[in-house]
Motif scaffolding. Structure first.
Motif, mmCIF file in Angstrom:
data_model
loop_
_atom_site.group_PDB
_atom_site.id
_atom_site.type_symbol
_atom_site.label_atom_id
_atom_site.label_comp_id
_atom_site.label_asym_id
_atom_site.label_seq_id
_atom_site.Cartn_x
_atom_site.Cartn_y
_atom_site.Cartn_z
ATOM 1 N N ALA A 166 -3.487 -14.923 7.920
ATOM 2 C CA ALA A 166 -4.219 -14.924 6.614
ATOM 3 C C ALA A 166 -5.416 -13.994 6.830
ATOM 4 O O ALA A 166 -6.100 -14.061 7.919
ATOM 5 N N GLY A 167 -6.094 -13.507 5.892
ATOM 6 C CA GLY A 167 -7.342 -12.884 5.984
ATOM 7 C C GLY A 167 -7.028 -11.560 5.187
ATOM 8 O O GLY A 167 -6.198 -11.372 4.281
ATOM 9 N N ILE A 168 -7.977 -10.742 5.391
ATOM 10 C CA ILE A 168 -8.344 -9.459 4.468
ATOM 11 C C ILE A 168 -7.810 -8.406 5.170
ATOM 12 O O ILE A 168 -8.361 -8.245 6.413
ATOM 13 N N TYR A 169 -6.870 -7.704 4.632
ATOM 14 C CA TYR A 169 -6.167 -6.675 5.097
ATOM 15 C C TYR A 169 -6.702 -5.166 4.626
ATOM 16 O O TYR A 169 -7.093 -5.276 3.158
ATOM 17 N N GLN A 170 -7.002 -4.464 5.220
ATOM 18 C CA GLN A 170 -7.416 -3.170 4.492
ATOM 19 C C GLN A 170 -6.849 -1.779 5.188
ATOM 20 O O GLN A 170 -6.572 -1.967 6.341
ATOM 21 N N ALA A 171 -6.445 -0.730 4.281
ATOM 22 C CA ALA A 171 -5.692 0.171 4.734
ATOM 23 C C ALA A 171 -6.848 1.438 4.403
ATOM 24 O O ALA A 171 -7.169 1.238 3.088
ATOM 25 N N PHE A 193 0.938 -1.046 -0.229
ATOM 26 C CA PHE A 193 0.029 0.073 0.078
ATOM 27 C C PHE A 193 0.953 1.348 0.039
ATOM 28 O O PHE A 193 1.740 1.318 0.653
ATOM 29 N N VAL A 194 0.530 2.131 -0.774
ATOM 30 C CA VAL A 194 1.281 3.521 -0.972
ATOM 31 C C VAL A 194 0.657 4.695 -1.047
ATOM 32 O O VAL A 194 -0.423 4.664 -1.885
ATOM 33 N N THR A 212 -8.147 4.143 0.087
ATOM 34 C CA THR A 212 -8.538 2.879 0.589
ATOM 35 C C THR A 212 -7.889 1.524 -0.326
ATOM 36 O O THR A 212 -7.754 1.729 -1.468
ATOM 37 N N TRP A 213 -7.454 0.751 0.488
ATOM 38 C CA TRP A 213 -7.041 -0.435 -0.219
ATOM 39 C C TRP A 213 -7.365 -1.715 0.502
ATOM 40 O O TRP A 213 -7.265 -1.756 1.965
ATOM 41 N N ASN A 214 -7.315 -2.890 -0.224
ATOM 42 C CA ASN A 214 -7.617 -3.970 0.493
ATOM 43 C C ASN A 214 -7.068 -5.265 0.067
ATOM 44 O O ASN A 214 -6.979 -5.061 -1.431
ATOM 45 N N GLY A 215 -6.755 -6.165 0.404
ATOM 46 C CA GLY A 215 -6.277 -7.388 -0.229
ATOM 47 C C GLY A 215 -6.307 -8.545 0.637
ATOM 48 O O GLY A 215 -6.310 -8.531 2.100
ATOM 49 N N THR A 269 5.505 5.579 3.426
ATOM 50 C CA THR A 269 4.111 5.419 2.495
ATOM 51 C C THR A 269 3.162 4.954 3.132
ATOM 52 O O THR A 269 1.924 4.650 2.407
ATOM 53 N N GLY A 270 2.648 4.356 4.416
ATOM 54 C CA GLY A 270 1.877 3.906 4.927
ATOM 55 C C GLY A 270 1.792 2.294 4.736
ATOM 56 O O GLY A 270 0.789 1.673 5.143
#
Ligand code: NAG
Ligand code: NAG
Ligand code: NAG
Length: 334
Positions: free
Chosen positions: A92-97, A41-42, A109-112, A79-80
């Motif tokens: 493991a799982g969903i990460y969101q910024a 994530f940037v 916003t970002w997720n993965g 850069t966060g």
């Protein structure tokens, strides 16, 4: 009606969406257990913005301008991006910024989704020889689900990679060209190669018992056929010889018969003349009539049968000449 159609369409559409979701790779990111991973994530110019990281909706980092209320400041880059250390399966799982502007609006916003995988074990390459025609190689691993297989075939100098199944079937002919094999098993984060295996299916034939049996069966069959052929030859030879003898005998019999018809007295004499050389006694006993006549001839030489005597004498004289038939018409007086 339109409502029903719309509902139906929605159901179908959602079904298609489910299908596409199922085909889609379930993870955006893959990582090995124990690995360190930086989530990509940037956000340039973080500055006064709020940064929030969540893992499966649970806040793992929250901070603004050096004020950190959740997590550790050293885990966040300029850069966060978030650094994850010593990953576990629970990681493991969903990460969101989420980056929030000072006026509380969302800046970025970002997720993965992250999948944490174990390292693949080293596969064991085994093979079985199938009835002298194939060699089946198997790349054995404990949990083959979701793994990809690859094969390396060493042909003289070249290396050939084509198969992607867990088992590889090759013909014995191919096996002669391909010297040795290795298989590799891989998941998204690791790959392991088996030891090099060189199958030997031909030198000791795959099922030696079966081959031995077939060989013996063949030998027995060949032997039997040979014996039958020999017997046939013998039988045919014997038949031919017997036939020749029979025809010879018949011819002789016919000759004898014709002679007997023409001169029933002379022909036996002729035959005795031939046989007297070997067995005179037998010939004399076999023809008692002639013998008697011969014996009586000297006694009744005078007046009883002068014609007969002359005929006999005549018959005895040319007997060494083997022409009894020519003699036939000369003695019609009996
Ligand atoms: C992960 O990071 C920690 C600390 O930064 C370091 O000690 C460790 O060796 C790293 N592990 C790997 C597998 O790079
Ligand atoms: C909030 O701030 C951002 C930049 O900081 C700006 O682009 C945006 O228009 C602002 N939104 C409102 C509703 O003020
Ligand atoms: C992840 O982000 C996408 C858009 O980039 C969004 O459609 C999706 O709902 C998000 N997923 C989660 C779990 O928030």
């Amino acid at each position: 009606m339109a409502c029903l159609a719309a509902t139906l369409g929605l159901v179908i559409f959602s079904g298609i969406m489910d299908l596409s979701a199922a085909n889609k790779d379930p993870c955006d990111l893959y990582a090995l257990v124990g690995q360190n991973l930086t989530l990509p994530f940037v956000f340039e110019g973080l500055g006064v913005h709020e940064l929030r990281w969540t893992h499966n909706t649970k806040i793992i980092f929250y901070g603004q301008q050096g004020r950190v209320s959740h997590g550790k400041a050293e885990d966040i880059s300029k850069t966060g991006s978030l650094s994850l250390k010593n990953l576990q399966f629970s990681s493991a799982g969903i990460y969101q910024a989420d980056v929030v502007n000072p006026n509380r609006t969302l800046a970025k916003t970002w997720n993965g989704s992250l999948c944490v995988l174990d390292k693949v074990a080293k596969p064991q390459l085994t093979y079985i020889c199938v009835k002298t025609s194939d060699v089946i190689l198997n790349c054995n691993v404990a949990n083959p689900q979701g793994l990809t297989f690859s094969w390396t075939l060493f042909m003289d100098d070249k290396t050939l990679i084509s198969e992607t199944k867990q088992t590889l079937s090759i013909s014995l002919a191919q096996q002669k060209v391909v010297r040795s094999f290795t298989c590799s098993v891989a998941n998204k984060v690791s790959k392991e190669k088996s030891d090099t295996v060189r199958p030997t299916c031909e030198s000791p034939p795959p099922p030696p018992l079966f081959c031995l049996k077939s060989q013996t069966v063949l030998a027995v069959l060949a032997g039997g056929a040979g014996l039958i052929l020999l017997l046939l030859v013998i039988i045919i030879t014997l038949c031919c010889r017997y036939r020749r003898i029979r025809t010879q005998m018949r011819r002789r019999d016919q000759e004898g018969l014709s002679l007997n018809k023409l001169e029933p007295k002379i022909s036996p004499v002729y035959e005795t003349m031939h046989q007297t050389e070997d067995a005179p006694t037998v010939s004399q006993t076999s023809l008692p009539k002639d013998c008697c006549e011969n014996v009586t001839q000297p006694e009744a030489q005078t007046e009883n049968k002068p014609a007969q005597l002359s005929a006999d004498a005549e018959g005895q004289r040319p007997s060494p000449v083997p022409k009894p038939r020519t003699k036939g018409p000369k003695t019609p007086n009996i």
